[in-house]
Design a protein around this motif. Structure first.
Motif, PDB file in Angstrom:
ATOM      1  N   GLY A 255      11.106   4.691  -1.067  1.00 21.61           N
ATOM      2  CA  GLY A 255      11.546   5.665   0.043  1.00 21.61           C
ATOM      3  C   GLY A 255      12.041   4.783   1.114  1.00 21.61           C
ATOM      4  N   VAL A 256      12.153   3.573   1.250  1.00 24.02           N
ATOM      5  CA  VAL A 256      12.483   2.670   2.418  1.00 24.02           C
ATOM      6  C   VAL A 256      13.676   3.135   2.804  1.00 24.02           C
ATOM      7  CG1 VAL A 256      13.108   0.396   3.355  1.00 24.02           C
ATOM      8  CG2 VAL A 256      11.378   0.851   1.667  1.00 24.02           C
ATOM      9  N   GLY A 257      13.560   3.438   4.227  1.00 19.82           N
ATOM     10  CA  GLY A 257      15.159   4.082   4.814  1.00 19.82           C
ATOM     11  C   GLY A 257      15.858   3.139   4.989  1.00 19.82           C
ATOM     12  N   GLY A 258      15.599   1.830   5.285  1.00 24.00           N
ATOM     13  CA  GLY A 258      16.823   0.939   5.650  1.00 24.00           C
ATOM     14  C   GLY A 258      16.097  -0.413   6.162  1.00 24.00           C
ATOM     15  N   ALA A 259      17.080  -1.308   6.802  1.00 27.15           N
ATOM     16  CA  ALA A 259      16.406  -2.493   7.134  1.00 27.15           C
ATOM     17  C   ALA A 259      17.106  -2.753   8.683  1.00 27.15           C
ATOM     18  CB  ALA A 259      17.158  -3.714   6.342  1.00 27.15           C
ATOM     19  N   ARG A 260      16.445  -3.494   9.602  1.00 25.22           N
ATOM     20  CA  ARG A 260      16.637  -3.891  10.713  1.00 25.22           C
ATOM     21  C   ARG A 260      16.480  -5.132  10.975  1.00 25.22           C
ATOM     22  NH1 ARG A 260      13.853  -0.327  15.414  1.00 25.22           N
ATOM     23  NH2 ARG A 260      12.111  -1.612  14.777  1.00 25.22           N
ATOM     24  N   LEU A 261      17.588  -5.764  11.744  1.00 23.46           N
ATOM     25  CA  LEU A 261      17.321  -7.291  11.891  1.00 23.46           C
ATOM     26  C   LEU A 261      17.506  -7.507  13.366  1.00 23.46           C
ATOM     27  CD1 LEU A 261      18.523  -7.365   9.042  1.00 23.46           C
ATOM     28  CD2 LEU A 261      19.571  -9.743   9.598  1.00 23.46           C
ATOM     29  N   ARG A 262      16.604  -8.053  13.919  1.00 17.17           N
ATOM     30  CA  ARG A 262      16.384  -8.338  15.534  1.00 17.17           C
ATOM     31  C   ARG A 262      16.096  -9.911  15.766  1.00 17.17           C
ATOM     32  NH1 ARG A 262      11.806  -4.308  17.199  1.00 17.17           N
ATOM     33  NH2 ARG A 262      10.644  -5.832  15.868  1.00 17.17           N
TER      34      ARG A 262
ATOM     35  N   PRO B 105       0.800  -1.199   0.047  1.00 11.72           N
ATOM     36  CA  PRO B 105       0.073  -0.037  -0.176  1.00 11.72           C
ATOM     37  C   PRO B 105       0.995   1.534  -0.017  1.00 11.72           C
ATOM     38  CG  PRO B 105      -0.698  -1.478   1.301  1.00 11.72           C
ATOM     39  CD  PRO B 105       0.330  -2.133   1.137  1.00 11.72           C
ATOM     40  N   GLU B 106       0.378   2.267  -0.638  1.00  7.74           N
ATOM     41  CA  GLU B 106       1.184   3.519  -0.881  1.00  7.74           C
ATOM     42  C   GLU B 106       1.463   4.046   0.619  1.00  7.74           C
ATOM     43  OE1 GLU B 106      -0.730   6.310  -3.312  1.00  7.74           O
ATOM     44  OE2 GLU B 106      -0.717   4.727  -5.104  1.00  7.74           O
ATOM     45  N   LYS B 107       0.584   4.097   1.685  1.00  8.23           N
ATOM     46  CA  LYS B 107       0.637   4.563   3.026  1.00  8.23           C
ATOM     47  C   LYS B 107       1.802   4.048   3.643  1.00  8.23           C
ATOM     48  CE  LYS B 107      -4.158   5.940   3.935  1.00  8.23           C
ATOM     49  NZ  LYS B 107      -5.264   5.947   5.038  1.00  8.23           N
ATOM     50  N   ILE B 108       2.100   2.740   3.248  1.00 12.41           N
ATOM     51  CA  ILE B 108       3.245   1.783   3.916  1.00 12.41           C
ATOM     52  C   ILE B 108       4.595   2.082   3.074  1.00 12.41           C
ATOM     53  CG2 ILE B 108       3.814  -0.288   4.646  1.00 12.41           C
ATOM     54  CD1 ILE B 108       1.309  -1.035   5.387  1.00 12.41           C
ATOM     55  N   ALA B 109       4.449   2.145   1.983  1.00 12.98           N
ATOM     56  CA  ALA B 109       5.767   2.422   1.265  1.00 12.98           C
ATOM     57  C   ALA B 109       5.936   3.946   1.127  1.00 12.98           C
ATOM     58  CB  ALA B 109       5.588   1.816  -0.382  1.00 12.98           C
ATOM     59  N   SER B 110       6.562   4.374   2.249  1.00  8.99           N
ATOM     60  CA  SER B 110       6.888   5.812   2.257  1.00  8.99           C
ATOM     61  C   SER B 110       8.277   6.040   2.969  1.00  8.99           C
ATOM     62  CB  SER B 110       5.913   6.420   3.816  1.00  8.99           C
ATOM     63  OG  SER B 110       6.232   6.068   4.890  1.00  8.99           O
ATOM     64  N   PRO B 111       8.704   7.467   2.710  1.00  9.11           N
ATOM     65  CA  PRO B 111      10.134   7.602   3.034  1.00  9.11           C
ATOM     66  C   PRO B 111      10.604   7.203   4.470  1.00  9.11           C
ATOM     67  CG  PRO B 111       9.150   9.458   2.093  1.00  9.11           C
ATOM     68  CD  PRO B 111       7.834   8.621   2.299  1.00  9.11           C
ATOM     69  N   GLU B 112       9.534   7.171   5.554  1.00  9.26           N
ATOM     70  CA  GLU B 112       9.837   6.679   6.724  1.00  9.26           C
ATOM     71  C   GLU B 112       9.820   5.154   6.949  1.00  9.26           C
ATOM     72  OE1 GLU B 112       6.992   8.786   9.150  1.00  9.26           O
ATOM     73  OE2 GLU B 112       7.847  10.589   8.843  1.00  9.26           O
ATOM     74  N   ALA B 113       9.494   4.313   5.999  1.00 11.54           N
ATOM     75  CA  ALA B 113       9.507   2.888   6.087  1.00 11.54           C
ATOM     76  C   ALA B 113      10.641   2.321   6.424  1.00 11.54           C
ATOM     77  CB  ALA B 113       8.599   2.355   4.966  1.00 11.54           C
TER      78      ALA B 113
ATOM     79  N   ASP C  45      10.293 -13.593  10.449  1.00 15.27           N
ATOM     80  CA  ASP C  45       9.438 -12.888   9.485  1.00 15.27           C
ATOM     81  C   ASP C  45      10.099 -11.506   9.330  1.00 15.27           C
ATOM     82  OD1 ASP C  45       9.421 -11.344  11.785  1.00 15.27           O
ATOM     83  OD2 ASP C  45       7.007 -11.349  11.843  1.00 15.27           O
ATOM     84  N   CYS C  46       9.431 -11.141   7.988  1.00 14.55           N
ATOM     85  CA  CYS C  46       9.966  -9.699   7.439  1.00 14.55           C
ATOM     86  C   CYS C  46       8.755  -9.157   7.322  1.00 14.55           C
ATOM     87  CB  CYS C  46      10.874 -10.109   6.116  1.00 14.55           C
ATOM     88  SG  CYS C  46      11.328  -8.357   5.389  1.00 14.55           S
ATOM     89  N   VAL C  47       8.844  -7.749   7.858  1.00 17.73           N
ATOM     90  CA  VAL C  47       7.620  -6.788   7.603  1.00 17.73           C
ATOM     91  C   VAL C  47       8.191  -5.496   7.345  1.00 17.73           C
ATOM     92  CG1 VAL C  47       6.319  -8.133   9.247  1.00 17.73           C
ATOM     93  CG2 VAL C  47       7.753  -5.915   9.936  1.00 17.73           C
ATOM     94  N   LEU C  48       7.286  -4.671   6.430  1.00 16.78           N
ATOM     95  CA  LEU C  48       7.553  -3.216   6.160  1.00 16.78           C
ATOM     96  C   LEU C  48       6.662  -2.489   7.071  1.00 16.78           C
ATOM     97  CD1 LEU C  48       9.058  -1.400   4.325  1.00 16.78           C
ATOM     98  CD2 LEU C  48       7.104  -1.546   2.670  1.00 16.78           C
ATOM     99  N   ALA C  49       7.360  -1.540   7.658  1.00 18.98           N
ATOM    100  CA  ALA C  49       6.682  -0.833   9.049  1.00 18.98           C
ATOM    101  C   ALA C  49       6.977   0.732   9.050  1.00 18.98           C
ATOM    102  CB  ALA C  49       7.256  -1.225  10.115  1.00 18.98           C
ATOM    103  N   VAL C  50       5.815   1.526   9.153  1.00 19.96           N
ATOM    104  CA  VAL C  50       5.956   2.846   9.177  1.00 19.96           C
ATOM    105  C   VAL C  50       5.669   3.130  10.759  1.00 19.96           C
ATOM    106  CG1 VAL C  50       4.938   5.123   8.512  1.00 19.96           C
ATOM    107  CG2 VAL C  50       5.577   3.257   6.839  1.00 19.96           C
ATOM    108  N   PRO C  51       6.463   3.926  11.367  1.00 19.26           N
ATOM    109  CA  PRO C  51       6.287   4.364  12.801  1.00 19.26           C
ATOM    110  C   PRO C  51       5.365   5.227  13.044  1.00 19.26           C
ATOM    111  CG  PRO C  51       8.320   5.485  12.007  1.00 19.26           C
ATOM    112  CD  PRO C  51       7.883   4.773  10.888  1.00 19.26           C
TER     113      PRO C  51
END
Length: 226
Positions: free
Chosen positions: A217-224, A98-106, A144-150
């Motif tokens: 616009g994805v800012g990066g990736a984080r692994l936990r 979705p456009e709302k999630i594929a944002s520069p803050e994602a 799991d792998c998710v795309l997240a916008v704070p």
């Protein structure tokens, strides 16, 4: 979970309508073919999803069937025998962000998740670290792998979109002879080899980025991963 009424334990959203864009992924093989009872697969799918997202416990196959007044064996067949291609579902999710999630803050986030289990008949179940508890427990573990916008209020209103998830098969499950019978009973593919959680995580990230290029616009990736 804001779309769920905790008082009535009844989702306010139309599950079937919510899942409608994924119907082809549930009822069509990767080569475009379907199967004789694909309609049965689709009828049970929304009920199973509703059973999972409803608040409360007893989210076993028996519990879901009982709470939604569906024969337990139909739910069990949906999980164990449906010939739908899970790769098709994950590909669809990667290609329809979705456009709302594929944002520069994602941010792409990869994490390990646990599913607590008290029996021994589920693939990959054993005593291992359960992140939800913070200690060892009998459970399955997935990556799991998710795309997240704070959101503005920590995690309460963040937006997330699932991109993929894979079960982690512990090394003894994957290689030891004493687990051979259990691997056969659970339908573990014979060519499946042991992979560490970080290896699975990197494969999920690569798949997400290769589906249709990096999400805009994805800012990066984080692994936990633990």
């Amino acid at each position: 979970m804001s779309a769920v009424s905790y008082r009535s334990h009844t989702p306010k959203i139309d599950i079937r309508r919510f899942l409608a864009p994924l119907r082809d992924a549930f009822t069509t093989r990767l080569d475009g073919r379907s199967w004789p009872r694909a309609a049965n697969t689709w009828r049970v799918a929304p009920a199973y999803v509703e059973g999972l997202i409803r608040p409360g416990s007893h989210k076993t196959l028996r519990g879901i069937g009982k709470r939604l007044d569906i024969n337990e064996h139909r739910v069990r067949r949906f999980i164990s025998e449906s010939p739908w291609e899970h790769d098709a579902v994950q590909d669809h999710l990667n290609e329809h962000i979705p456009e709302k999630i594929a944002s520069p803050e994602a941010m792409l986030i990869v994490d390990d998740v646990d599913i607590l289990k008290h029996g021994y008949n589920s693939v990959g179940v054993k005593t291992q670290y359960a992140g939800s508890l913070g200690h060892l427990a009998s459970c399955q573990v997935g990556v799991d792998c998710v795309l997240a916008v704070p959101g503005d209020h920590y995690n309460a209103d963040q937006l997330t979109w699932p991109l993929g998830c894979e079960i982690y098969l512990p090394q003894d499950w994957a290689t030891d002879d004493e687990f051979e019978e259990r691997r056969q009973d659970c339908g573990v593919p014979q060519d499946l080899h042991f992979r560490t959680k970080p290896e699975i995580a990197l494969e999920l990230l690569a798949r997400a980025r290769e589906a249709s290029g990096p999400p805009p616009g994805v800012g990066g990736a984080r692994l936990r991963i633990r």
